[in-house]
Design an enzyme around this catalytic site. Structure first.
Site, PDB file in Angstrom:
ATOM      1  N   HIS A 163      39.206  16.930  43.897  1.00  0.00           N
ATOM      2  CA  HIS A 163      38.808  18.474  44.677  1.00  0.00           C
ATOM      3  C   HIS A 163      37.321  18.043  44.833  1.00  0.00           C
ATOM      4  O   HIS A 163      35.991  18.243  43.870  1.00  0.00           O
ATOM      5  CB  HIS A 163      39.013  19.446  44.018  1.00  0.00           C
ATOM      6  CG  HIS A 163      39.131  20.688  43.994  1.00  0.00           C
ATOM      7  ND1 HIS A 163      40.136  21.564  43.702  1.00  0.00           N
ATOM      8  CD2 HIS A 163      38.724  20.945  45.368  1.00  0.00           C
ATOM      9  CE1 HIS A 163      39.799  22.471  43.984  1.00  0.00           C
ATOM     10  NE2 HIS A 163      38.757  22.655  45.335  1.00  0.00           N
ATOM     11  N   HIS A 197      50.160  20.278  38.717  1.00  0.00           N
ATOM     12  CA  HIS A 197      48.771  21.252  38.055  1.00  0.00           C
ATOM     13  C   HIS A 197      49.789  21.557  36.591  1.00  0.00           C
ATOM     14  O   HIS A 197      50.874  21.926  36.532  1.00  0.00           O
ATOM     15  CB  HIS A 197      49.145  22.796  38.940  1.00  0.00           C
ATOM     16  CG  HIS A 197      47.483  23.328  37.948  1.00  0.00           C
ATOM     17  ND1 HIS A 197      46.693  23.106  38.831  1.00  0.00           N
ATOM     18  CD2 HIS A 197      47.384  24.912  37.124  1.00  0.00           C
ATOM     19  CE1 HIS A 197      45.723  24.185  38.175  1.00  0.00           C
ATOM     20  NE2 HIS A 197      46.098  25.100  37.480  1.00  0.00           N
ATOM     21  N   GLY A 208      45.756  15.319  36.404  1.00  0.00           N
ATOM     22  CA  GLY A 208      44.704  14.892  36.401  1.00  0.00           C
ATOM     23  C   GLY A 208      44.247  15.534  34.798  1.00  0.00           C
ATOM     24  O   GLY A 208      43.899  14.827  34.223  1.00  0.00           O
ATOM     25  N   HIS A 209      43.743  16.300  34.687  1.00  0.00           N
ATOM     26  CA  HIS A 209      43.299  17.353  33.287  1.00  0.00           C
ATOM     27  C   HIS A 209      44.019  16.506  31.974  1.00  0.00           C
ATOM     28  O   HIS A 209      43.162  16.090  31.298  1.00  0.00           O
ATOM     29  CB  HIS A 209      43.025  18.872  33.579  1.00  0.00           C
ATOM     30  CG  HIS A 209      43.046  18.987  31.768  1.00  0.00           C
ATOM     31  ND1 HIS A 209      43.297  19.738  30.976  1.00  0.00           N
ATOM     32  CD2 HIS A 209      41.232  19.901  31.685  1.00  0.00           C
ATOM     33  CE1 HIS A 209      42.579  19.858  30.448  1.00  0.00           C
ATOM     34  NE2 HIS A 209      41.682  20.113  30.478  1.00  0.00           N
ATOM     35  N   HIS A 238      37.993  16.075  36.507  1.00  0.00           N
ATOM     36  CA  HIS A 238      36.827  16.115  34.772  1.00  0.00           C
ATOM     37  C   HIS A 238      35.766  14.903  34.394  1.00  0.00           C
ATOM     38  O   HIS A 238      35.628  14.893  33.679  1.00  0.00           O
ATOM     39  CB  HIS A 238      37.766  16.785  33.925  1.00  0.00           C
ATOM     40  CG  HIS A 238      38.584  17.714  34.898  1.00  0.00           C
ATOM     41  ND1 HIS A 238      37.769  19.001  34.810  1.00  0.00           N
ATOM     42  CD2 HIS A 238      39.936  18.339  35.218  1.00  0.00           C
ATOM     43  CE1 HIS A 238      38.163  20.037  35.201  1.00  0.00           C
ATOM     44  NE2 HIS A 238      40.564  19.737  35.597  1.00  0.00           N
ATOM     45  N   ARG A 252      25.836  16.997  31.392  1.00  0.00           N
ATOM     46  CA  ARG A 252      25.298  15.580  30.965  1.00  0.00           C
ATOM     47  C   ARG A 252      24.253  15.309  31.955  1.00  0.00           C
ATOM     48  O   ARG A 252      22.675  15.268  32.273  1.00  0.00           O
ATOM     49  CB  ARG A 252      24.785  14.610  30.204  1.00  0.00           C
ATOM     50  CG  ARG A 252      25.390  14.776  28.469  1.00  0.00           C
ATOM     51  CD  ARG A 252      24.148  16.093  27.817  1.00  0.00           C
ATOM     52  NE  ARG A 252      23.739  14.481  27.308  1.00  0.00           N
ATOM     53  CZ  ARG A 252      23.045  14.289  26.327  1.00  0.00           C
ATOM     54  NH1 ARG A 252      24.524  13.850  25.541  1.00  0.00           N
ATOM     55  NH2 ARG A 252      22.291  13.475  26.185  1.00  0.00           N
ATOM     56  N   ARG A 312      34.498  20.572  45.803  1.00  0.00           N
ATOM     57  CA  ARG A 312      35.049  22.686  45.590  1.00  0.00           C
ATOM     58  C   ARG A 312      33.845  23.344  45.985  1.00  0.00           C
ATOM     59  O   ARG A 312      32.191  22.217  46.465  1.00  0.00           O
ATOM     60  CB  ARG A 312      34.782  22.831  44.159  1.00  0.00           C
ATOM     61  CG  ARG A 312      35.677  22.686  43.533  1.00  0.00           C
ATOM     62  CD  ARG A 312      35.829  22.954  41.984  1.00  0.00           C
ATOM     63  NE  ARG A 312      35.977  24.936  41.939  1.00  0.00           N
ATOM     64  CZ  ARG A 312      36.735  25.618  41.739  1.00  0.00           C
ATOM     65  NH1 ARG A 312      37.961  25.690  41.152  1.00  0.00           N
ATOM     66  NH2 ARG A 312      37.370  26.917  41.903  1.00  0.00           N
ATOM     67  N   HIS A 331      32.552  20.057  39.917  1.00  0.00           N
ATOM     68  CA  HIS A 331      32.582  18.225  38.942  1.00  0.00           C
ATOM     69  C   HIS A 331      32.493  17.255  40.061  1.00  0.00           C
ATOM     70  O   HIS A 331      30.769  16.766  40.338  1.00  0.00           O
ATOM     71  CB  HIS A 331      33.606  18.141  38.665  1.00  0.00           C
ATOM     72  CG  HIS A 331      34.663  18.766  39.888  1.00  0.00           C
ATOM     73  ND1 HIS A 331      35.076  19.033  40.608  1.00  0.00           N
ATOM     74  CD2 HIS A 331      35.895  20.180  38.764  1.00  0.00           C
ATOM     75  CE1 HIS A 331      36.531  19.677  40.763  1.00  0.00           C
ATOM     76  NE2 HIS A 331      36.654  20.670  40.010  1.00  0.00           N
ATOM     77  N   GLU A 358      41.046  16.772  48.173  1.00  0.00           N
ATOM     78  CA  GLU A 358      41.478  18.311  47.704  1.00  0.00           C
ATOM     79  C   GLU A 358      40.991  19.142  47.980  1.00  0.00           C
ATOM     80  O   GLU A 358      39.354  19.089  48.105  1.00  0.00           O
ATOM     81  CB  GLU A 358      41.642  18.437  46.049  1.00  0.00           C
ATOM     82  CG  GLU A 358      43.233  18.158  45.608  1.00  0.00           C
ATOM     83  CD  GLU A 358      43.745  18.908  44.291  1.00  0.00           C
ATOM     84  OE1 GLU A 358      42.641  19.600  43.349  1.00  0.00           O
ATOM     85  OE2 GLU A 358      45.092  18.727  44.164  1.00  0.00           O
TER      86      GLU A 358
END
EC number: 2.6.99.2
Length: 232
Positions: free
Chosen positions: A43, A185, A207-208, A10, A18, A45, A50, A69
Site C-alpha cells: 500500500h 484485514h 499482512g500485519h 509493516h 530508524r 499511502r 511505510h 493497494e
C-alpha cells in the site's frame, strides 16, 4: 486452491522507524514468495508512512504478482498506470488513521470512481475494490466494471457471529454478480478458517499478523503455515 497475498507494508514500517534501508521490504517479499506466497501486496499511502515510491518498481520486478493497494486519487492512478502492476486494489484512506478502518464507499463515490477504474483497466491492470460486506456495495462494484471485490474482514476479526453471517451472505452476492471474491484485514491463524470457507473465495491478503508473528517464528514458517491453514 485459495491464493495467499502477503502484505509487506509493516516491514517498511520497521525500516522507516530508524530510517535507512533495513529491513528491506523487497527482501521480505522475496522470502515470502520463496515460502509459498502467491502474490505480494503493498500500500503506497499518500503520506508514504511505510512503502516508498522507490519500493514499488522493485516489488513489480519480482516473480510473483504485485497487488498495489492505493487511494483512488489522480496521483495514485497515474503512478499505477506508469508501473502497471498485476492488480490494483482501491481502498479508502485517511491521514489520521492507523490502518484502513473500513471499506470504500463505492455507492457514494461511484461517479468519481468510474473513470479511474476505466483508466486502470485500460492500462491492463486488474482492479479490485476493498468494500464492506454489503449487497449494494457489491452490486455497484459490478456496475462500475470492477472484476474483483475484496471484502473487509476487520469487523469479523474483532468478534461476532453476526459479522461472519454478513460475510457469508456477501459472498453469495459476489457470486451472483459474477465477480471474483477476495478478503482481508485482521486475519490470524485463529480466525482465518471461517473466512477461507466462504463460497467462491479466490484470494486472501494478510499482512500485519504475518509480519508480527514472524518476529517469533520467522517469516518463511509463518507464510507456509498460513498457506496450509487456508487450504486445509
Amino acid at each position: 486452491m485459495i491464493r495467499l497475498g502477503v502484505n509487506i507494508d509493516h516491514v517498511a514500517t520497521l525500516r522507516n522507524a530508524r530510517g535507512g534501508t533495513f529491513p528491506d521490504p523487497v527482501a521480505a517479499a522475496e522470502l515470502a514468495i520463496a515460502s509459498g506466497a502467491d502474490g505480494i501486496t503493498a500500500h503506497l499511502r499518500e503520506d508514504r508512512r511505510h512503502i516508498r515510491d522507490a519500493d514499488m518498481p522493485r516489488l513489480r520486478a519480482l516473480s510473483a504478482p504485485l497487488n498495489f493497494e492505493m487511494a483512488a486519487t489522480d496521483e495514485m492512478v497515474r503512478i499505477a498506470c506508469d508501473l502497471r502492476p498485476h492488480a490494483c486494489c482501491l481502498v479508502p484512506e485517511k491521514r489520521q488513521e492507523v490502518t484502513t478502518e473500513g471499506g470504500l464507499d463505492i455507492v457514494g463515490q461511484s461517479e468519481a470512481l468510474k473513470p479511474k477504474i476505466a483508466r486502470l483497466r485500460d492500462a491492463g491492470i486488474r482492479v479490485s475494490l476493498f468494500i464492506d460486506p454489503e449487497a449494494r456495495q457489491i452490486e455497484t462494484a459490478a456496475a462500475l466494471g470492477a472484476p474483483v471485490v475484496e471484502l473487509h474482514t476487520g469487523a469479523y476479526a474483532l468478534g461476532g457471529s453476526e459479522e461472519l453471517e454478513r460475510l457469508r451472505s456477501a459472498a453469495g452476492t459476489v457470486a451472483a454478480c459474477g465477480l471474483e471474491l477476495h478478503a482481508g484485514h485482521g486475519l490470524t491463524y485463529d480466525n482465518v478458517g471461517a473466512i477461507a470457507d466462504l463460497t467462491g473465495l479466490a484470494e486472501l491478503n494478510i499482512g500485519h499478523f504475518l509480519i508480527g508473528q514472524a518476529i517469533f517464528d520467522g517469516l518463511g514458517p509463518v507464510v507456509r503455515k498460513m498457506k496450509s491453514l487456508i487450504n486445509s
